[in-house]
Design a protein around this motif. Structure first.
Motif, PDB file in Angstrom:
ATOM      1  N   GLY A  17       0.813  -1.201   0.000  1.00 45.33           N
ATOM      2  CA  GLY A  17       0.000   0.000   0.000  1.00 45.33           C
ATOM      3  C   GLY A  17       0.851   1.257   0.000  1.00 45.33           C
ATOM      4  O   GLY A  17       2.037   1.223   0.329  1.00 45.33           O
ATOM      5  N   GLN A  18       0.239   2.355  -0.373  1.00 50.57           N
ATOM      6  CA  GLN A  18       0.961   3.618  -0.457  1.00 50.57           C
ATOM      7  C   GLN A  18       0.094   4.721   0.115  1.00 50.57           C
ATOM      8  O   GLN A  18      -1.062   4.884  -0.272  1.00 50.57           O
ATOM      9  N   LEU A  19       0.651   5.470   1.066  1.00 47.20           N
ATOM     10  CA  LEU A  19      -0.063   6.616   1.612  1.00 47.20           C
ATOM     11  C   LEU A  19      -0.135   7.721   0.561  1.00 47.20           C
ATOM     12  O   LEU A  19       0.671   7.770  -0.364  1.00 47.20           O
ATOM     13  N   PRO A  20      -1.108   8.616   0.695  1.00 45.16           N
ATOM     14  CA  PRO A  20      -1.200   9.725  -0.271  1.00 45.16           C
ATOM     15  C   PRO A  20       0.082  10.548  -0.331  1.00 45.16           C
ATOM     16  O   PRO A  20       0.879  10.584   0.617  1.00 45.16           O
ATOM     17  N   ARG A  21       0.285  11.238  -1.438  1.00 49.64           N
ATOM     18  CA  ARG A  21       1.545  11.919  -1.686  1.00 49.64           C
ATOM     19  C   ARG A  21       1.817  13.032  -0.678  1.00 49.64           C
ATOM     20  O   ARG A  21       2.936  13.182  -0.180  1.00 49.64           O
ATOM     21  N   PHE A  22       0.778  13.773  -0.341  1.00 49.29           N
ATOM     22  CA  PHE A  22       0.953  14.921   0.550  1.00 49.29           C
ATOM     23  C   PHE A  22       0.467  14.618   1.965  1.00 49.29           C
ATOM     24  O   PHE A  22       0.005  15.503   2.674  1.00 49.29           O
ATOM     25  N   ILE A  23       0.600  13.372   2.377  1.00 53.51           N
ATOM     26  CA  ILE A  23       0.103  12.991   3.689  1.00 53.51           C
ATOM     27  C   ILE A  23       0.931  13.610   4.820  1.00 53.51           C
ATOM     28  O   ILE A  23       0.385  13.991   5.862  1.00 53.51           O
ATOM     29  N   GLU A  24       2.237  13.755   4.608  1.00 46.84           N
ATOM     30  CA  GLU A  24       3.091  14.246   5.689  1.00 46.84           C
ATOM     31  C   GLU A  24       2.795  15.701   6.056  1.00 46.84           C
ATOM     32  O   GLU A  24       2.534  16.010   7.216  1.00 46.84           O
ATOM     33  N   VAL A  64       2.617   4.840  12.941  1.00 50.11           N
ATOM     34  CA  VAL A  64       1.561   3.818  13.027  1.00 50.11           C
ATOM     35  C   VAL A  64       0.811   3.705  11.708  1.00 50.11           C
ATOM     36  O   VAL A  64       0.553   2.600  11.198  1.00 50.11           O
ATOM     37  N   GLY A  65       0.464   4.845  11.117  1.00 52.74           N
ATOM     38  CA  GLY A  65      -0.283   4.802   9.860  1.00 52.74           C
ATOM     39  C   GLY A  65       0.515   4.170   8.730  1.00 52.74           C
ATOM     40  O   GLY A  65      -0.017   3.386   7.939  1.00 52.74           O
ATOM     41  N   SER A  66       1.801   4.493   8.650  1.00 52.19           N
ATOM     42  CA  SER A  66       2.621   3.914   7.591  1.00 52.19           C
ATOM     43  C   SER A  66       2.824   2.424   7.794  1.00 52.19           C
ATOM     44  O   SER A  66       2.845   1.658   6.819  1.00 52.19           O
ATOM     45  N   SER A  67       2.980   1.990   9.025  1.00 53.54           N
ATOM     46  CA  SER A  67       3.158   0.557   9.271  1.00 53.54           C
ATOM     47  C   SER A  67       1.905  -0.245   8.938  1.00 53.54           C
ATOM     48  O   SER A  67       1.990  -1.407   8.527  1.00 53.54           O
ATOM     49  N   ILE A  68       0.733   0.386   9.079  1.00 48.29           N
ATOM     50  CA  ILE A  68      -0.513  -0.326   8.766  1.00 48.29           C
ATOM     51  C   ILE A  68      -0.770  -0.353   7.264  1.00 48.29           C
ATOM     52  O   ILE A  68      -1.072  -1.399   6.687  1.00 48.29           O
ATOM     53  N   VAL A  69      -0.646   0.786   6.626  1.00 49.65           N
ATOM     54  CA  VAL A  69      -0.990   0.886   5.204  1.00 49.65           C
ATOM     55  C   VAL A  69       0.146   0.379   4.322  1.00 49.65           C
ATOM     56  O   VAL A  69      -0.093  -0.341   3.345  1.00 49.65           O
ATOM     57  N   GLU A  70       1.398   0.754   4.669  1.00 53.95           N
ATOM     58  CA  GLU A  70       2.529   0.413   3.810  1.00 53.95           C
ATOM     59  C   GLU A  70       3.247  -0.820   4.381  1.00 53.95           C
ATOM     60  O   GLU A  70       2.749  -1.932   4.273  1.00 53.95           O
ATOM     61  N   ASN A  71       4.412  -0.631   4.953  1.00 54.65           N
ATOM     62  CA  ASN A  71       5.135  -1.733   5.580  1.00 54.65           C
ATOM     63  C   ASN A  71       6.075  -1.157   6.630  1.00 54.65           C
ATOM     64  O   ASN A  71       6.197   0.065   6.787  1.00 54.65           O
TER      65      ASN A  71
END
Length: 362
Positions: A17-24, A64-71
């Motif tokens: 999975g990939q978080l949106p581009r401007f999420i940060e 937490v969000g990156s570990s759930i959605v991405e890796n």
């Protein structure tokens, strides 16, 4: 021989999975707004607490969000980048705050009259009042004279010492090791010790009234020489040995090779290091305060009497104000602003010189 894949295993995904581009930036803005709202609801806003809580909550949320959605690897990468960004902001925040304070308070004071007239206090016999005049011309003149004399003494000594260390001295030469050791020691000498050394030296030579601009220049030389030696030495080491060998193979003497080949090739870095060394010592306060003292009178003679400089003016006007405390503090901020402008000018000169004398690609 045939190989069969397990029928119960699910197909492997080649992408995650990939978080949106401007999420940060969006997440950072949202966290900052939430923390600010919570602070207002609890009864007050505190800037330091808001910054710290926003940074901590942002790192936790993005991790937490990156570990759930991405890796896990991308989550660690985002958290580490966040930590690096926070560390950078913490390092830059004091600099920005200092510059903003100096510029905002200094611009309110600095004008053409402040730069060109001599400041001080004078007694008016008609009104029996002590009149304070805002001006920094005596400090500007003293700063340029003292720093200029220090540069005239330090640059030849530093460059020639670096040439000896790089071009002539063998690695196991006892004199080379002694000079290197002394340069390392001088690099770590506190500036106030340099001022005490210069004042003690001139007290033995000219007597107890040894305050002079030349004495302050000698104190700055103690601080400037090791910087010039180190920067010049590093620049000379960057010159390829092939250039030296080619020049010597053509029968050019070593001295001419150093002057026309080595120094010319390293001229950009050497001049940049010299200008930065001047910018480093121009803001020194303690050695000049001890060796040259301070005065409100205009004195352009570096060999007789106290001299005023911008850093000493800022210190004395703020620490020892006159009857008009507000005027004294305004003079201090004006002197600090002029000093910052002078340092910026020296750094710009260093960049321009580096660009002009840099080797041109052909």
């Amino acid at each position: 021989m045939t190989v069969t894949a397990p029928s119960s295993s699910a197909p492997l995904a080649l992408t995650s999975g990939q978080l949106p581009r401007f999420i940060e930036p969006a997440l950072l803005l949202g966290v900052a707004v939430v923390v600010a709202g919570i602070q207002f609801l609890l009864g007050g806003f505190n800037l330091a607490a808001w910054l710290v809580l926003s940074a901590v909550l942002y790192l936790i949320t993005i991790g937490v969000g990156s570990s759930i959605v991405e890796n896990r690897r991308k989550a660690v990468d985002r958290v580490v980048r966040g930590l690096v960004t926070v560390a950078f902001l913490l390092a830059v925040a004091p600099l920005i705050s200092t510059l903003w304070t100096v510029v905002s308070k200094g611009l309110a004071v600095v004008n053409w009259n402040f730069v060109t007239q001599v400041g001080g206090t004078a007694f008016n016999p008609d009104t029996l009042e002590v009149v304070a005049t805002a001006g920094a011309w005596q400090a500007i003149t003293g700063t340029l004279i003292i720093t200029g004399i220090a540069a005239l003494i330090s640059v030849p000594i530093g460059v020639l010492a670096a040439v000896y260390l790089v071009e002539y001295a063998q690695p196991n030469n006892p004199l080379r090791r002694a000079i290197t050791f002394l340069v390392d020691v001088m690099t770590g000498i506190p500036s106030i010790v340099a001022g005490l050394f210069a004042f003690s030296l001139f007290s033995l030579v000219v007597g107890p009234k040894a305050f002079s601009g030349f004495s302050a220049s000698i104190a700055l030389c103690v601080l400037m020489i090791p910087i010039v030696i180190r920067s010049t030495e590093e620049m000379l080491r960057l010159v390829p040995a092939d250039l030296r060998e080619a020049s010597l193979a053509l029968g050019v003497p070593r001295s001419a090779t150093i002057i026309k080949v080595v120094l010319r090739t390293a001229a950009s870095g050497i001049i940049t290091g010299v200008v930065l060394a001047v910018a480093r010592v121009v803001g020194e306060t303690a050695p000049i305060f001890i060796a040259a003292s301070f005065t409100d009178n205009f004195n352009a003679n570096p060999f007789e009497g106290p001299m005023q400089t911008l850093p000493v003016m800022a210190y004395t006007a703020y620490s020892f104000p006159g009857q008009d405390i507000d005027a004294s503090q305004a003079n201090a901020w004006g002197a600090a602003f002029l000093l910052v402008v002078l340092v910026v000018i020296f750094n710009l000169i260093a960049r321009i010189v580096a660009a002009v004398f840099a080797p041109k690609a052909r």
